[in-house]
Design an enzyme around this catalytic site. Structure first.
Site, PDB file in Angstrom:
ATOM      1  N   HIS B 133       0.864  -1.182   0.000  1.00 22.86           N
ATOM      2  CA  HIS B 133       0.000   0.000   0.000  1.00 22.86           C
ATOM      3  C   HIS B 133       0.895   1.224   0.000  1.00 22.86           C
ATOM      4  CE1 HIS B 133      -3.803  -1.991   0.626  1.00 22.86           C
ATOM      5  NE2 HIS B 133      -3.241  -2.756   1.538  1.00 22.86           N
ATOM      6  N   CYS B 175      -0.676   1.976  -5.037  1.00 23.15           N
ATOM      7  CA  CYS B 175      -1.427   3.169  -5.428  1.00 23.15           C
ATOM      8  C   CYS B 175      -0.450   4.325  -5.577  1.00 23.15           C
ATOM      9  CB  CYS B 175      -2.440   3.527  -4.327  1.00 23.15           C
ATOM     10  SG  CYS B 175      -3.565   2.200  -3.967  1.00 23.15           S
TER      11      CYS B 175
END
Lengths: 582, 361
Positions: B133, B175
């Site tokens: 992440h 991301c």
């Protein structure tokens, strides 16, 4: 004629004199040997336990002299033993828990997680440094996080863990013991373990070791044991022994699909096809002991090559033996699939209770205090025996030894020997060793209270709400045997009977482990620093900012602006008209 | 032309550092991402000794995994990327920012085993793959710490100054992944990311049997692309840049080649993902000494013990009960005790004066 004879003689002399470089060790006798063995024991609950043992014996002295030619003994472990002055090494990686109460005494149990205990040679001067190096090297070999072993989880037991191999004297300062209960065991630990075997996983019994089946089990334990043993019956020289053991218990419901009939294919999804050419002995033992002295309940097929009777853990047991090296076994088919079938359904009242079993749990409520309770059961009808209990508790559970109580049959039971070493914060764990006499047919309850410490916020692991583990406690006992054991030749008896050296036949040594405990510590909310910074900055900005403005702001009159272009034009026109400007 | 190509790549060995930074069962897809790259890289020839694999959590033997010892990348359990022969070098709590930077820069404690070290030299091509992440300018490690793009760029600069790589390929699947390569400033680095700043990388497909998403989209299509590569293939980097267009990936993959000296057209996929060795054929001859073998075959003679050795008793009850506790070594009193006594003596003599000493003796 004479010329030819002379040439022949010359040739013979030349061949006898100079060593032929290609056949360097053809003249020597083989100094190392491999024995492999698989023991299948059906358990009372319908599960089945499979224990693999691979034993490499090497008649060489690793400590003296530079040994450079490794054949069956793996070089990685041989170099380790020689370089760090290791006398005995025992490393076990386990997933799951052996339920002694329902499954019986284990042949060799290990605690959940990783366990490492090592005896060093007396010549080692700095044992702690050697211990740290050893755990780092082993973490690289076995892909396990053994490098987390440091002074906060290492203890020096004084009465338990006596050497299992030849010993000249036992100064316990040469012993180190550590357990990592959080360690996960998966294929990456099995892969290097299999690579240490002489035949790898390509031939012999090791072809059955496929990770997908082995980890879909209730209990999986793989271990490496290195120790010096007697070379022969006279015991004037020593050899090094490396045992690799793997115990796996297949669950009746998930692997067995609810049926009690087992076979090698059902357990491992593979069958045995050939033997390891480097093994001098390769056997499969199936436990077909009758319960309650009745006729046999279990039927094995194909018919075994022989039947072996032995006294194992104080009881007389019968085993069906499949000798993979005998030529008659692979005559009919290329593969061997041992099948176990029950002749008649088993009565649930026939479940035998083991003589010694134990249980441990955490009592109490809240996040401040708690209590560790251990229950030890002696179910022998008339014999009492001693047991050594070793507990290692991390420093952040502060034990209060004045609250230690040992109660048997309602009365206090004073231990014959206590060794307690208190913890030092962030440096050393608690160590509690006690020798307790267990009266016949009794339950002993040992309780001790503790207080939970608040750690510094950087010391919490990334998932602190999972809890913190307390390693299993170790029970070592000499349990009285039902049947006296005779002294038999170690080399002829099966491997699973010869790990613990027995002194007399009237009792056998067993080492049990209790459950590991999972304890929650008071955990802070780690988002608080961010929240506090936001709140503080807002409060400071609003209050201080307002005061600053009040104290330093001055008011002054501002000249109105002259106006835009339209206004100026309008003023010029008004001036011409003689009207006052806007 | 092929000979020219072969000579121009300039590397002699290949390394790979594959990092999964996420913990917990619902981040199964990050472990599957890393393992699928590990699988491809092993298949194309890089050995385990040259791969540093860091997995922050164990998914294969997780109690929530309905199929233990497997990690799947395709739904309906088609492809098990975990396999039977896997070596994880850094597991679980060992995957931290500090350990990752130490592996890259080589500043490792001396007792670290070889399998945990990146022993690259100035002719190594290194593949670095990271997943987890992330956000704008950072990548989260195990939900407790982050690594920023500045730290990463500085680590690569340290590697360049120590000549720890010849060329470096950096792939990131998080991301806003493109923010991680914005700050690189060392030469010979090519970077690929799964999404631009402000975009999220999305996961591919869930498996209803396992209950979680199995892979991220970008790495899923990269895996499919790599499955068609074999050690002798001539596919170049431009094809890798075209993997996963916006229609399949929903995010826009990005790449950065301005720091790289060669044209991506001329860079083979196997320069980074495979391990193509250069062989130099020599015409020199070596003569082996015949006497060496004779020396090796002698075993050192052992002396036998005079009396038989014996095993230790496992539970010597009498010996344990009568064990004398070890005499504690006497240590001279430490600073605090000395200071306390000095204070007491000073106060005594101040109050009563020196002349009372004769009464003491």
């Amino acid at each position: 004629g004479r010329m030819a004879a002379a040439v022949l003689l010359l040739l013979q002399l030349l061949l006898a004199a100079g060593p032929a470089p290609g056949r360097a060790d053809a003249g020597q006798e083989r100094r190392d040997a491999l024995r492999e063995e698989l023991l299948l024991s059906p358990l009372p609950t319908g599960d089945v336990a499979a224990t693999f043992q691979f034993r490499t014996r090497w008649d060489a002295d690793l400590q003296r002299g530079a040994v450079s030619h490794y054949r069956l003994f793996p070089k990685a472990l041989g170099r380790l033993v020689a370089a760090l002055g290791v006398r005995e090494l025992h490393l076990a990686l386990t997933q799951g828990f052996w339920r002694t109460r329902y499954w019986g005494q284990p042949p060799l149990q290990a605690p959940a997680g990783a366990e490492l205990w090592v005896w060093f040679q007396p010549t080692v001067t700095d044992v702690d440094k050697a211990w740290k190096e050893l755990s780092n090297i082993l973490s690289g070999i076995f892909c396990a996080s053994l490098n987390f072993i440091d002074s906060t989880n290492t203890v020096i037991p004084t009465a338990s863990f006596k050497p299992l191999g030849l010993a000249n004297g036992t100064d316990h300062h040469l012993l180190r013991y550590a357990v990592l209960p959080r360690e996960v065991v998966c294929t990456e630990n099995l892969t290097p373990w299999k690579k240490l075997l002489p035949c790898g996983s390509k031939a012999g019994l090791a072809v059955l070791l496929k990770a997908e089946r082995l980890f879909h089990s209730s209990y999986h334990s793989q271990a490496v044991h290195i120790r010096p043993i007697c070379r022969d019956a006279s015991c004037l020289a020593m050899s090094w022994e490396l045992r690799q053991t793997l115990t796996v218990v297949f669950d009746f419901f998930s692997s067995g699909q609810g049926k009690k009939d087992w076979s090698l294919f059902k357990m491992f999804s593979r069958t045995l096809t050939d033997t390891c050419p480097l093994a001098s002995q390769s056997k499969v033992y199936v436990d077909i002991s009758p319960k309650n002295k009745e006729k046999e309940l279990l039927e094995v097929s194909p018919p075994p090559t022989s039947v072996h009777e032995a006294v194992v853990q104080g009881e007389k047991k019968t085993y069906a033996v499949y000798d993979l090296l005998s030529p008659s076994l692979f005559n009919t088919s290329r593969s061997l699939n041992v099948q176990l079938k029950w002749k008649r359904p088993q009565d649930s009242s026939e479940m035998p209770i083991p003589t010694l079993h134990a249980q441990r749990y955490v009592a109490g409520y809240g996040l401040q205090t708690g209590q560790i309770c251990t229950l030890i059961y002696n179910t022998h009808p008339y014999r009492a025996f001693p047991v050594i209990l070793l507990e290692t508790v991390p420093w952040y559970l502060r034990l209060y030894v004045h609250t230690l109580t040992i109660i048997t049959k309602g009365k206090e039971n004073k231990p014959s020997y206590i060794h307690y070493q208190p913890a030092q914060d962030r440096r050393r764990p608690h160590l509690l060793e006690m020798l307790i006499q267990l009266p016949a047919n009794s339950v002993t309850k040992i309780t001790i209270q503790f207080e939970r410490a608040l750690l510094k916020w950087t010391e919490y692991p990334p998932d602190p709400n999972h809890g913190f583990y307390v390693g299993s406690s170790v029970l070592s006992a000499l349990v009285p045997s039902v049947t006296a054991m005779k002294d038999t030749d170690v080399e002829q008896s099966p491997l699973f009977t010869s790990l613990f050296p027995s002194s007399d036949g009237s009792s056998y040594f067993v080492r049990l482990y209790t459950e590991p405990l999972l304890v929650n510590l008071p955990t802070p909310d780690f988002s608080m620093p961010y929240n506090v910074i936001c709140l503080t900055c807002t409060v400071v900005a609003v209050c201080y900012g307002s005061f600053y403005n009040l104290l330093t702001r001055t008011f002054h009159v501002e000249e109105p602006s002259r106006g835009g272009l339209a206004k100026r034009l309008a003023n010029i026109i008004r001036k011409f008209r003689g009207v006052p400007p806007l | 032309d092929q000979a020219e190509q072969f000579l121009r790549s300039g590397h002699t060995n290949n390394w790979a550092v594959l990092v999964c930074t996420s913990r917990f069962w619902f981040n199964y897809r990050h472990v599957a991402n890393t393992l699928s790259v590990y699988r491809s890289v092993k298949r194309l020839g890089i050995p385990d000794s040259h791969i540093v694999l860091m997995l922050a959590d164990d998914m294969a033997c997780n109690p929530r995994n309905p199929k233990p010892a497997t990690v799947f990348s395709h739904k309906n359990m088609e492809l098990n990327v975990y396999g039977d022969d896997v070596e994880v070098d850094y597991r679980s709590y060992e995957v931290t920012v500090e350990n990752f930077l130490r592996v890259l820069t080589g500043r490792i404690p001396p007792s670290t085993p070889r399998s945990k070290r990146l022993l690259s030299d100035d002719r190594s091509n290194i593949l670095i793959y990271m997943t987890g992440h992330g956000g704008n300018g950072f990548l989260k490690f195990q939900d407790s710490e982050e690594i920023t793009n500045v730290e990463l760029a500085d680590a690569f600069e340290q590697m360049w100054q120590k000549r720890r790589y010849n060329e470096l390929l950096f792939i990131i699947d998080t991301c806003q992944g493109a923010s991680m390569y914005e700050r690189f400033y060392s030469p010979n680095i090519m970077a690929l990311a799964s999404s631009q700043v402000g975009e999220d990388s999305l996961s591919h497909q869930p498996d209803l049997g396992i209950g979680v998403h199995l892979m991220d989209r970008y790495t899923f299509y990269v895996l499919e692309f790599l499955e068609e590569i074999h050690p002798a293939s001539q596919t170049n980097m431009n094809d890798l840049f075209q993997v996963c267009p916006k229609s399949l990936c929903v995010s826009t993959p990005g790449h950065r080649t301005d720091l790289f000296q060669r044209d991506p057209q001329n860079v083979l996929i196997t320069d980074f993902f495979g391990s193509v060795r250069k062989v130099e054929i020599t015409t020199e001859a070596l003569s082996l000494d015949r006497e060496v073998a004779a020396v090796e075959s002698k075993f050192p003679d052992e002396e036998l013990a005079t009396e038989p050795l014996k095993y230790a008793e496992q539970l010597p009850v009498a010996q344990i009960i009568h064990q004398k506790p070890k005499q504690k070594d006497w240590h001279p009193p430490g600073g605090f005790i000395l200071g306390l006594w000095a204070l007491i003596i000073m106060v005594f003599f101040k109050t009563y004066g020196i002349k009372h000493m004769k009464h003491v003796f």
